[in-house]
Design an enzyme around this catalytic site. Sequence first.
Site, PDB file in Angstrom:
ATOM      1  N   ARG A   1      -1.326 -10.518  -0.039  1.00  0.00           N
ATOM      2  CA  ARG A   1      -1.076  -9.479  -1.248  1.00  0.00           C
ATOM      3  C   ARG A   1      -1.696 -10.294  -2.478  1.00  0.00           C
ATOM      4  NH1 ARG A   1       5.181  -7.320  -1.030  1.00  0.00           N
ATOM      5  NH2 ARG A   1       4.194  -5.565  -2.365  1.00  0.00           N
TER       6      ARG A   1
ATOM      7  N   ASP B   1       5.171   3.180   2.417  1.00  0.00           N
ATOM      8  CA  ASP B   1       6.495   2.884   2.217  1.00  0.00           C
ATOM      9  C   ASP B   1       7.469   3.648   3.150  1.00  0.00           C
ATOM     10  OD1 ASP B   1       6.621   1.745  -1.121  1.00  0.00           O
ATOM     11  OD2 ASP B   1       5.907   0.912   0.618  1.00  0.00           O
TER      12      ASP B   1
ATOM     13  N   ARG C   1       8.017  -8.953  -5.990  1.00  0.00           N
ATOM     14  CA  ARG C   1       6.837  -8.650  -6.265  1.00  0.00           C
ATOM     15  C   ARG C   1       6.584  -8.155  -8.017  1.00  0.00           C
ATOM     16  NH1 ARG C   1       1.989  -9.874  -4.438  1.00  0.00           N
ATOM     17  NH2 ARG C   1       0.477  -8.057  -4.678  1.00  0.00           N
TER      18      ARG C   1
ATOM     19  N   GLN D   1      -7.097  -7.522  -8.506  1.00  0.00           N
ATOM     20  CA  GLN D   1      -7.453  -6.411  -9.323  1.00  0.00           C
ATOM     21  C   GLN D   1      -6.850  -6.569 -10.715  1.00  0.00           C
ATOM     22  OE1 GLN D   1     -10.026  -4.085  -8.291  1.00  0.00           O
ATOM     23  NE2 GLN D   1     -10.014  -5.955  -7.040  1.00  0.00           N
TER      24      GLN D   1
ATOM     25  N   CYS E   1       8.025  -8.336  -0.352  1.00  0.00           N
ATOM     26  CA  CYS E   1       7.964  -8.107   1.037  1.00  0.00           C
ATOM     27  C   CYS E   1       6.610  -8.863   1.822  1.00  0.00           C
ATOM     28  CB  CYS E   1       7.981  -6.722   1.643  1.00  0.00           C
ATOM     29  SG  CYS E   1       9.292  -5.974   0.954  1.00  0.00           S
TER      30      CYS E   1
ATOM     31  N   ARG F   1      17.859  -4.317  -1.690  1.00  0.00           N
ATOM     32  CA  ARG F   1      17.102  -4.572  -2.883  1.00  0.00           C
ATOM     33  C   ARG F   1      16.878  -2.982  -3.181  1.00  0.00           C
ATOM     34  NH1 ARG F   1      11.906  -7.709  -1.405  1.00  0.00           N
ATOM     35  NH2 ARG F   1      11.537  -6.934  -3.739  1.00  0.00           N
TER      36      ARG F   1
ATOM     37  N   LYS G   1      13.540   3.260  -7.534  1.00  0.00           N
ATOM     38  CA  LYS G   1      13.163   1.718  -7.666  1.00  0.00           C
ATOM     39  C   LYS G   1      11.679   1.488  -8.174  1.00  0.00           C
ATOM     40  CE  LYS G   1      12.102  -1.049  -4.532  1.00  0.00           C
ATOM     41  NZ  LYS G   1      11.037  -2.086  -4.375  1.00  0.00           N
ATOM     42  N   ASN G   2      10.740   2.027  -7.425  1.00  0.00           N
ATOM     43  CA  ASN G   2       9.210   1.397  -7.866  1.00  0.00           C
ATOM     44  C   ASN G   2       8.870   2.144  -9.189  1.00  0.00           C
ATOM     45  OD1 ASN G   2       9.471  -0.228  -5.810  1.00  0.00           O
ATOM     46  ND2 ASN G   2       8.319   1.115  -4.511  1.00  0.00           N
TER      47      ASN G   2
HETATM   48  C1  EPZ Z   1       3.644  -1.369  -4.546  1.00  0.00           C
HETATM   49  O1  EPZ Z   1       3.358  -2.504  -4.455  1.00  0.00           O
HETATM   50  C2  EPZ Z   1       5.026  -1.082  -3.904  1.00  0.00           C
HETATM   51  N1  EPZ Z   1       5.994  -2.248  -4.805  1.00  0.00           N
HETATM   52  C3  EPZ Z   1       5.144  -1.209  -2.597  1.00  0.00           C
HETATM   53  O2  EPZ Z   1       6.408  -0.887  -2.124  1.00  0.00           O
HETATM   54  C4  EPZ Z   1       4.094  -0.085  -2.031  1.00  0.00           C
HETATM   55  O3  EPZ Z   1       3.992  -0.232  -0.634  1.00  0.00           O
HETATM   56  C5  EPZ Z   1       2.621  -0.440  -2.696  1.00  0.00           C
HETATM   57  O4  EPZ Z   1       2.894  -0.397  -4.010  1.00  0.00           O
HETATM   58  C6  EPZ Z   1       1.743   0.740  -2.118  1.00  0.00           C
HETATM   59  O5  EPZ Z   1       2.318   1.919  -2.496  1.00  0.00           O
HETATM   60  C7  EPZ Z   1       6.552  -1.782  -5.740  1.00  0.00           C
HETATM   61  O6  EPZ Z   1       6.259  -0.923  -6.584  1.00  0.00           O
HETATM   62  C8  EPZ Z   1       7.314  -2.929  -6.424  1.00  0.00           C
HETATM   63  P1  EPZ Z   1      -0.530  -2.423  -4.180  1.00  0.00           P
HETATM   64  P2  EPZ Z   1       1.724  -3.166  -4.995  1.00  0.00           P
HETATM   65  O7  EPZ Z   1      -1.369  -3.045  -5.371  1.00  0.00           O
HETATM   66  O8  EPZ Z   1       1.867  -2.450  -6.262  1.00  0.00           O
HETATM   67  C9  EPZ Z   1      -4.184  -4.393  -2.197  1.00  0.00           C
HETATM   68  C10 EPZ Z   1       8.342  -1.009  -1.316  1.00  0.00           C
HETATM   69  O9  EPZ Z   1       8.945  -1.000  -0.004  1.00  0.00           O
HETATM   70  N2  EPZ Z   1      -4.624  -5.204  -3.417  1.00  0.00           N
HETATM   71  O10 EPZ Z   1      -0.744  -0.667  -4.517  1.00  0.00           O
HETATM   72  O11 EPZ Z   1       2.093  -4.635  -4.814  1.00  0.00           O
HETATM   73  C11 EPZ Z   1      -3.118  -4.903  -1.347  1.00  0.00           C
HETATM   74  O12 EPZ Z   1      -3.048  -5.980  -0.657  1.00  0.00           O
HETATM   75  C12 EPZ Z   1       7.396  -1.742  -1.575  1.00  0.00           C
HETATM   76  O13 EPZ Z   1       9.269  -0.392  -2.396  1.00  0.00           O
HETATM   77  C13 EPZ Z   1      -5.598  -5.991  -3.711  1.00  0.00           C
HETATM   78  O14 EPZ Z   1      -6.415  -5.995  -2.829  1.00  0.00           O
HETATM   79  O15 EPZ Z   1       0.975  -2.530  -4.003  1.00  0.00           O
HETATM   80  C14 EPZ Z   1      -2.669  -3.728  -0.645  1.00  0.00           C
HETATM   81  O16 EPZ Z   1      -3.610  -3.710   0.454  1.00  0.00           O
HETATM   82  C15 EPZ Z   1       6.834  -2.674  -0.604  1.00  0.00           C
HETATM   83  N3  EPZ Z   1      -5.654  -6.557  -4.936  1.00  0.00           N
HETATM   84  C16 EPZ Z   1      -3.321  -2.453  -1.424  1.00  0.00           C
HETATM   85  O17 EPZ Z   1      -4.146  -3.137  -2.373  1.00  0.00           O
HETATM   86  C17 EPZ Z   1      -5.063  -6.439  -5.959  1.00  0.00           C
HETATM   87  O18 EPZ Z   1      -5.016  -6.989  -7.015  1.00  0.00           O
HETATM   88  C18 EPZ Z   1      -2.128  -1.578  -2.237  1.00  0.00           C
HETATM   89  O19 EPZ Z   1      -1.566  -2.519  -3.108  1.00  0.00           O
HETATM   90  C19 EPZ Z   1      -3.793  -5.665  -5.840  1.00  0.00           C
HETATM   91  C20 EPZ Z   1      -3.498  -4.742  -4.437  1.00  0.00           C
END
Ligand code: EPZ
Length: 429
Positions: free
Chosen positions: A122, A308, A93, A126, A117, A400, A22-23
Amino acid sequence: MEKILIRGGKPLYGTIEIDGMKNAALPIVFAALLVPGKCHIDNLPAVKDIALSLKILETLGARVEMLGPNSVEIDATCACPILPSADLTRKMRASYYLLGAGLGRFGSAMVGYPGGCDFGKRPIDQHVKGFESLGAIVEESEDGLITATVGEGGLHSGNIFFDVVSVGATLNVMMAAVTAPGQTIIENAAREPHIVDLANFLNTCGAQITGAGTDTIKIKGVSELHGCSYAIIPDMIEAGTYMAAVAATSGQVKINNVIPKHLESITAKLEEMGVSVEELDDAVVVTRTEPLQKCNIKTLPYPGFPTDMQPQFCALFCLAEGTCHLTEGVWDNRFRYVDELRRLGAQIEVNGKTASVTGGAPLHGTSVRAVDLRGGAAMVIAGLCADGQTVIDDIHLIERGYHDLVGKLTAVGADICRVVYPDPIVQLS
Ligand code: EPZ
């Protein structure tokens, strides 16, 4: 109103087939917006978020034709940068990939603030930092509308060093940079397999991306992308979820259509708990016959233990001998599901970012709900091991990201079914 009913206590035996990731599929589907041509995508997971992303593309004028349950042809030749319906984009998201794809294709993009979620904060700072380094101007209105535009000069290459390892920001900036003249360098990039999958898809469309899967990605801008045929990688989190399920119930299950390398951190932890994981070319055989040993986990960006898989292992820890500590190293608060596990009898203390799970207390079936996608998967795993019947509500959140979870578990011996209840008639007072 749909619910999942489970009668626990059945060991699992048989074979499970894993779907596309999915991701990985979500960014790739949105990346098709970059291509003024036909993209044929196979191994697409038949899950609700993918159906939603295809619907969003259609509202932008892309032609979407399902060629089968797991195959689609997307032709974005006639797509244009209009504002998609917030009713659609706020449901997940991944809608924010419209920003990177829209910038890369049209030099402009708009999207309502994305949903997804609830793990506490969130932010997308970045993503914004990356777009601005390519020359874009990103604004957010009071009501959450995000617009990204570029001046006359269009996008240009940039050097980005992410302050935080972010999957979404890495994917989004990669998409925006593929047509930016010059060489863009992304440092402190996320290294997940789905980053590599998007890079491979874009390179198949004529992009010039190197270094995906490492913390430094280089993108040489090209003038235009062309159509392609591509197949999504298998879903390592779906596979890990079923690995945890058979570890919890005991039994032996062959899990097909996987890339064992992507499962290494999950396999290592299961083996630490006394579970056998035999790795084949494109499958793993998971066998649990002995009591589960305790272990500790801290979730980290890939190749660390995936966040995850955190809720699913918390459910598994309820069945281990002794106390296991589970530290969430990626999200601010990813323990909302713990209260639901406690309703089943789990003994879990949460202190900041660490949950301490005391195993051995029997779990008893009751009514619980899926608080989010992976929290819902944790309820299924716990229900498979609880005495009596467990009823899980809000299963749309599970659907989902998991296709036919009930069918796949039924096929390996679980006593599980999906029931549709009539919506309660609103009593007019
Ligand atoms: C992706 O979310 C996945 N979602 C999430 O999976 C997964 O938990 C996550 O990556 C981490 O592997 C999808 O792919 C749709 P991040 P994403 O940006 O991209 C911080 C599932 O269960 N951050 O890697 O939103 C953030 O707060 C879902 O399938 C910033 O600070 O995650 C977090 O602490 C849930 N600023 C960390 O980075 C930003 O601009 C990682 O977030 C972006 C992120």
